[in-house]
Write a protein that holds these residues in place. Sequence first.
Motif, PDB file in Angstrom:
ATOM      1  N   ILE A  47      46.917  53.750  39.998  1.00  0.00           N
ATOM      2  CA  ILE A  47      47.199  52.510  39.290  1.00  0.00           C
ATOM      3  C   ILE A  47      46.013  51.822  39.254  1.00  0.00           C
ATOM      4  CG2 ILE A  47      49.458  53.279  39.018  1.00  0.00           C
ATOM      5  CD1 ILE A  47      50.258  50.569  40.424  1.00  0.00           C
ATOM      6  N   TYR A  48      45.316  51.399  40.364  1.00  0.00           N
ATOM      7  CA  TYR A  48      44.527  50.577  40.778  1.00  0.00           C
ATOM      8  C   TYR A  48      43.556  51.009  41.566  1.00  0.00           C
ATOM      9  CZ  TYR A  48      42.485  46.039  41.987  1.00  0.00           C
ATOM     10  OH  TYR A  48      41.454  45.140  42.647  1.00  0.00           O
ATOM     11  N   LEU A  49      42.114  50.602  41.214  1.00  0.00           N
ATOM     12  CA  LEU A  49      41.144  50.879  42.574  1.00  0.00           C
ATOM     13  C   LEU A  49      40.306  49.449  42.505  1.00  0.00           C
ATOM     14  CD1 LEU A  49      39.685  54.374  42.023  1.00  0.00           C
ATOM     15  CD2 LEU A  49      41.160  53.555  43.885  1.00  0.00           C
ATOM     16  N   PRO A  50      40.036  48.955  43.642  1.00  0.00           N
ATOM     17  CA  PRO A  50      39.569  47.574  43.833  1.00  0.00           C
ATOM     18  C   PRO A  50      38.038  47.756  43.626  1.00  0.00           C
ATOM     19  CG  PRO A  50      39.908  48.680  46.053  1.00  0.00           C
ATOM     20  CD  PRO A  50      40.549  49.592  44.825  1.00  0.00           C
ATOM     21  N   PRO A  51      37.436  46.442  43.136  1.00  0.00           N
ATOM     22  CA  PRO A  51      36.080  46.266  43.045  1.00  0.00           C
ATOM     23  C   PRO A  51      35.235  46.265  44.102  1.00  0.00           C
ATOM     24  CG  PRO A  51      36.969  44.385  42.832  1.00  0.00           C
ATOM     25  CD  PRO A  51      38.039  45.129  42.930  1.00  0.00           C
ATOM     26  N   THR A  52      33.978  46.656  44.115  1.00  0.00           N
ATOM     27  CA  THR A  52      33.120  46.393  45.393  1.00  0.00           C
ATOM     28  C   THR A  52      32.920  44.715  45.414  1.00  0.00           C
ATOM     29  OG1 THR A  52      30.844  46.723  46.208  1.00  0.00           O
ATOM     30  CG2 THR A  52      30.957  46.243  43.920  1.00  0.00           C
ATOM     31  N   GLY A  79      56.069  55.470  48.709  1.00  0.00           N
ATOM     32  CA  GLY A  79      54.989  54.911  48.279  1.00  0.00           C
ATOM     33  C   GLY A  79      53.833  55.564  48.807  1.00  0.00           C
ATOM     34  N   VAL A  80      52.553  54.863  48.820  1.00  0.00           N
ATOM     35  CA  VAL A  80      51.373  55.499  49.269  1.00  0.00           C
ATOM     36  C   VAL A  80      50.420  54.531  49.806  1.00  0.00           C
ATOM     37  CG1 VAL A  80      50.082  55.266  47.049  1.00  0.00           C
ATOM     38  CG2 VAL A  80      49.683  57.017  48.536  1.00  0.00           C
ATOM     39  N   ILE A  81      49.473  54.739  50.494  1.00  0.00           N
ATOM     40  CA  ILE A  81      48.318  53.936  50.941  1.00  0.00           C
ATOM     41  C   ILE A  81      47.308  54.699  50.766  1.00  0.00           C
ATOM     42  CG2 ILE A  81      47.548  52.515  52.653  1.00  0.00           C
ATOM     43  CD1 ILE A  81      50.339  52.624  54.221  1.00  0.00           C
ATOM     44  N   TYR A  82      46.370  54.180  50.112  1.00  0.00           N
ATOM     45  CA  TYR A  82      45.069  54.909  49.688  1.00  0.00           C
ATOM     46  C   TYR A  82      44.016  53.904  49.961  1.00  0.00           C
ATOM     47  CZ  TYR A  82      45.597  53.592  44.931  1.00  0.00           C
ATOM     48  OH  TYR A  82      46.073  52.626  43.757  1.00  0.00           O
ATOM     49  N   THR A  83      42.557  54.702  50.056  1.00  0.00           N
ATOM     50  CA  THR A  83      41.430  53.876  50.343  1.00  0.00           C
ATOM     51  C   THR A  83      40.892  53.341  48.945  1.00  0.00           C
ATOM     52  OG1 THR A  83      40.018  55.553  50.126  1.00  0.00           O
ATOM     53  CG2 THR A  83      41.031  55.340  52.127  1.00  0.00           C
ATOM     54  N   ARG A  84      39.747  52.732  49.047  1.00  0.00           N
ATOM     55  CA  ARG A  84      39.340  51.955  47.806  1.00  0.00           C
ATOM     56  C   ARG A  84      38.482  53.090  46.843  1.00  0.00           C
ATOM     57  NH1 ARG A  84      33.934  50.468  47.375  1.00  0.00           N
ATOM     58  NH2 ARG A  84      34.580  49.155  45.893  1.00  0.00           N
ATOM     59  N   THR A  85      38.545  54.300  47.290  1.00  0.00           N
ATOM     60  CA  THR A  85      38.128  55.451  46.650  1.00  0.00           C
ATOM     61  C   THR A  85      38.983  56.298  46.201  1.00  0.00           C
ATOM     62  OG1 THR A  85      37.163  56.451  48.691  1.00  0.00           O
ATOM     63  CG2 THR A  85      35.440  55.034  47.570  1.00  0.00           C
ATOM     64  N   GLY A  86      40.434  56.048  46.596  1.00  0.00           N
ATOM     65  CA  GLY A  86      41.446  56.695  45.902  1.00  0.00           C
ATOM     66  C   GLY A  86      41.851  57.862  46.884  1.00  0.00           C
ATOM     67  N   ARG A  87      41.295  57.876  48.172  1.00  0.00           N
ATOM     68  CA  ARG A  87      41.891  58.971  49.147  1.00  0.00           C
ATOM     69  C   ARG A  87      42.965  58.594  50.011  1.00  0.00           C
ATOM     70  NH1 ARG A  87      36.127  61.951  50.542  1.00  0.00           N
ATOM     71  NH2 ARG A  87      34.811  61.158  49.122  1.00  0.00           N
ATOM     72  N   PHE A 136      35.905  45.116  38.586  1.00  0.00           N
ATOM     73  CA  PHE A 136      36.891  44.067  38.469  1.00  0.00           C
ATOM     74  C   PHE A 136      37.628  44.158  37.037  1.00  0.00           C
ATOM     75  CE2 PHE A 136      38.139  39.524  37.816  1.00  0.00           C
ATOM     76  CZ  PHE A 136      39.280  39.318  38.780  1.00  0.00           C
ATOM     77  N   ALA A 137      36.883  44.118  36.226  1.00  0.00           N
ATOM     78  CA  ALA A 137      37.588  44.134  35.012  1.00  0.00           C
ATOM     79  C   ALA A 137      38.235  45.636  34.692  1.00  0.00           C
ATOM     80  CB  ALA A 137      36.374  44.147  33.833  1.00  0.00           C
ATOM     81  N   LEU A 138      37.737  46.522  35.429  1.00  0.00           N
ATOM     82  CA  LEU A 138      38.237  48.037  35.162  1.00  0.00           C
ATOM     83  C   LEU A 138      39.489  48.238  36.048  1.00  0.00           C
ATOM     84  CD1 LEU A 138      35.215  50.564  35.186  1.00  0.00           C
ATOM     85  CD2 LEU A 138      36.947  49.996  33.160  1.00  0.00           C
ATOM     86  N   GLY A 139      39.466  47.448  37.232  1.00  0.00           N
ATOM     87  CA  GLY A 139      40.677  47.433  38.025  1.00  0.00           C
ATOM     88  C   GLY A 139      41.968  46.853  37.586  1.00  0.00           C
ATOM     89  N   LEU A 140      41.767  45.471  36.978  1.00  0.00           N
ATOM     90  CA  LEU A 140      42.607  45.024  36.521  1.00  0.00           C
ATOM     91  C   LEU A 140      43.250  45.313  35.014  1.00  0.00           C
ATOM     92  CD1 LEU A 140      41.598  41.027  37.057  1.00  0.00           C
ATOM     93  CD2 LEU A 140      42.879  42.608  38.396  1.00  0.00           C
ATOM     94  N   GLU A 141      42.322  45.933  34.281  1.00  0.00           N
ATOM     95  CA  GLU A 141      42.710  46.748  32.986  1.00  0.00           C
ATOM     96  C   GLU A 141      43.627  47.859  33.377  1.00  0.00           C
ATOM     97  OE1 GLU A 141      43.169  47.608  29.086  1.00  0.00           O
ATOM     98  OE2 GLU A 141      42.053  45.988  30.086  1.00  0.00           O
ATOM     99  N   GLY A 142      43.351  48.552  34.612  1.00  0.00           N
ATOM    100  CA  GLY A 142      44.155  49.587  34.759  1.00  0.00           C
ATOM    101  C   GLY A 142      45.652  48.998  35.207  1.00  0.00           C
ATOM    102  N   LEU A 143      45.724  48.159  35.861  1.00  0.00           N
ATOM    103  CA  LEU A 143      46.934  47.472  36.108  1.00  0.00           C
ATOM    104  C   LEU A 143      47.620  47.290  34.959  1.00  0.00           C
ATOM    105  CD1 LEU A 143      46.244  45.266  39.354  1.00  0.00           C
ATOM    106  CD2 LEU A 143      47.664  47.270  39.304  1.00  0.00           C
ATOM    107  N   ASP A 144      46.921  46.308  34.185  1.00  0.00           N
ATOM    108  CA  ASP A 144      47.803  45.876  32.831  1.00  0.00           C
ATOM    109  C   ASP A 144      48.133  47.087  31.840  1.00  0.00           C
ATOM    110  OD1 ASP A 144      46.928  43.459  33.029  1.00  0.00           O
ATOM    111  OD2 ASP A 144      45.174  43.363  32.006  1.00  0.00           O
TER     112      ASP A 144
END
Length: 877
Positions: free
Chosen positions: A511-516, A581-589, A839-847
């Motif tokens: 549902i979310y990936l963080p920005p660089t 739940g799950v714990i994943y890296t900033r690239t979704g792994r 940043f914009a994409l990550g927050l949009e996904g959460l929204d």
Amino acid sequence: MSPSINIPELSLVLLMGATGSGKSTFAARHFKPSEIVSSDACRALVSNDENNQSATADAFALARYITGIRLKSGLLTVIDATNVHEADRTDWIKLAREFHVLPIAIVLNMPANVCSARNSLRSNRNMGAHVIPRHISNIKRSIKRLKQEGFRHVFEFRSVEEADAVTEIVRAPLYNNKKHEHGPLDIIGDIHGCYDELTALLTELGYIQNGTSWAHPAGRKAVFAGDMADRGPKTPEVFRLIMAMTAAGDAYCLPGNHDEKLKRWLDGKNVQLTHGLDKSVAQFSKESPEFREEVRKFIDGLISHYVFDEGRLVVSHAGLREEMHGRGSGDVRRFCLYGETTGETDEFGLPVRHNWAAEYKGRATVVYGHTPVVEAQWLNNTIDIDTGCVFGGSLTALRYPERELVSVRAFKVYAEPVRPIGALPEPLVPFDAVLRTLASSSTESVNMHPFPNTPGLSLQHENDDVPDIADFTGRQLIETGYNNFISVPEANAAAALEVMSRFAVNPKWLIYLPPTMSPCETSALPDFLEYPANAFDYYKAAGVKKVVCEEKHMGSRAIVVVAKNEETVKSRFGITGEGIGVIYTRTGRAFFNDKATEQDLLHRLNQALSVTGFYDRFKTDWVCLDTELMPWNAKAQALIDAQYAAVGAAATKAMAEAVKVLEQFRLRNAEGEALAERYKGRLNEAESFVTAYRNYCRPVNKLEDLKLAPFHILATEGKVHTDENHVWHMEEIKKMCLADEEVLIATHYRIVDLESELSIQAATDWWLSLTAEGGEGMVVKPLDFIARNQRGIVQPAVKVRGREYLRIIYGPEYTEPQNLSRLKSRGLAAKRSLAIREFALGLEGLDRFVAKKPLSKVHSCAFGVLALESEPLDPRL
């Protein structure tokens, strides 16, 4: 002739008339140039000559293509051509039906002498004398048949004066256009004569009875999704209530297929009294003829579907595909009444229905009924709220925009379904007892109502398919509410597809990936590549008054999604068998190769959230956190062994041997002293490199050796927490961390007033202290989660890394003057642009996830972040 004529706001308007009748002049007077598709203009485009009749076939092919594109986009279109032949008009009507718009005919039936006089003034057009009379003859033969051909409205002008008298063409909104109605609304599923359950549900929703009508004191309106009739015990009472509410402006109502069949009986048609119609007929036979006529007219006037809230909500009895939203045609009405069938029948003799919702990817939420289900379920931003009340299930309403389900259980089983719909629950209490309780209940006390607020299970993603490769190939253009549209090049999309398809966790978690994160500008100080002053200067120049400095942990970025229990995971994420739940890296792994370790850590976090009352305070059963997980080697041990340890071992060994040789050389030759000192310095730098990366490594033998440091509460049920500043996030996180300090770490932070030199100096001294002790450095953020200025979004964070930590990034000898000077010429524009877009994409996904948008819409944002990560940037930044 009236000075104005009305046409539907979305329609295909055919101008019809002989050459020279004034069609182009009329069109130019009343329509925008962009709305007019002219046969002459299309001839010019395909042949450079608008009078080239040999190019007519190609010109009309182009005209049809342009018109199709416009109608698909929901744009009114005017066809400026003679259109005197029925075959030509039939083709346009077919196109209108294909896009579910209304065909309109405007006929300029001018006298022959008017047309001839106008044509004589055109030096570039030489028409035969027979052409105009033939056109006029065709018009006269056709005019009476135009409505039979399929035109919804026909406007005829027989003289220049009549045509010129039209001063305005009014574009009337379609009957289904309620975009101005923003709610709040309560959408109620199939009632089927269950009057007592309906009044119970209205009471539960807060409506108050006023004679035969009901109204909500807060101004909410009900939307009845059809099938008021048949099977149940009180169909006339249901209609009497709904008709009163709609007449009072407190409700909207849609027709269902059962209501349409009841209308045909009321019309006197010979219909089969099956599927519960026999009960309605028996009940209406006891009503007055006047009331039956009122009901007939009421059903006859119902609109197939409604589009509410600027197009964000569509309500239809049987659902509706996106391309039909807000359109008007026979096909649209049939779909709204009966859904989409395959043409087959099942073993019960009922039509086999196509599951259109499984393929739905529209932006509007579609609420419907028609097909009874045990529990209302979200699927791809659609929800079926027919929960089989008449069969002993429940009567359900969806509250909008809250997206909350409210249900009352059936008082009894009134009919047996022809097709099994699953195991329905038993009624809560006997029917007679319910009536007695209702009679004695206070309408002012909803809590005293015998039926609790029992929402059906909201399975947003359980039935969603995995990502469709067709949605992620080629160039992507993703709309966000933060940074407009973000473009993802085709090459980047291919790289992201590889990662998502081969290495990512279950996509339903993503549902979310963080920005660089961009570093600050390089420092002018001789011994530092990065220094706090540059971060402060950046934000001050951007108009930010206060920033938050957070200690940068010596670990790896990790996104954590945790729920109270596996039932929540199933209901909210559509996932079973993968724990809480799950714990994943900033690239979704997956962060851990060992699933047991992941779940043990999540259970510790879950316990901390529970004992601190987090779930209760936030009214949620799940949370998504942005965190740092330590130690670094918990994730990067292979990288440390293969890269950092190898470099450190080789460098220290080689430099130590070189120093020994040079020490002997300097004894024999004075010129060797400088060389020996140089290599001693290189040895010290190599040893500093080893010390730097070893600061990030600790043995991990048990769960307590892991440390989780959350720093953002990203989202909980119904809420993305970007409206809270970073201090709020830090303090809320501190509460959960204090509950389990063995594995949870509260991040140290400082607030910095950028207009105070003392505040800036104190933060700088703090950074110097952190980095002197081997710390990585700090992250500087605007106090507000999202900061903007006249240029748009300001960098959400910049990192200021310590001198020794940067040795890991740039190599043991990066602090050599010649190297440091070269590194200070780095450019940050591309990195910062990337950070803003991600940043914009990550927050949009959460929204989108919190708003329960289709999983494909959520995935497109995570996919966008992955794709942008493949842009060719210096990985050391």
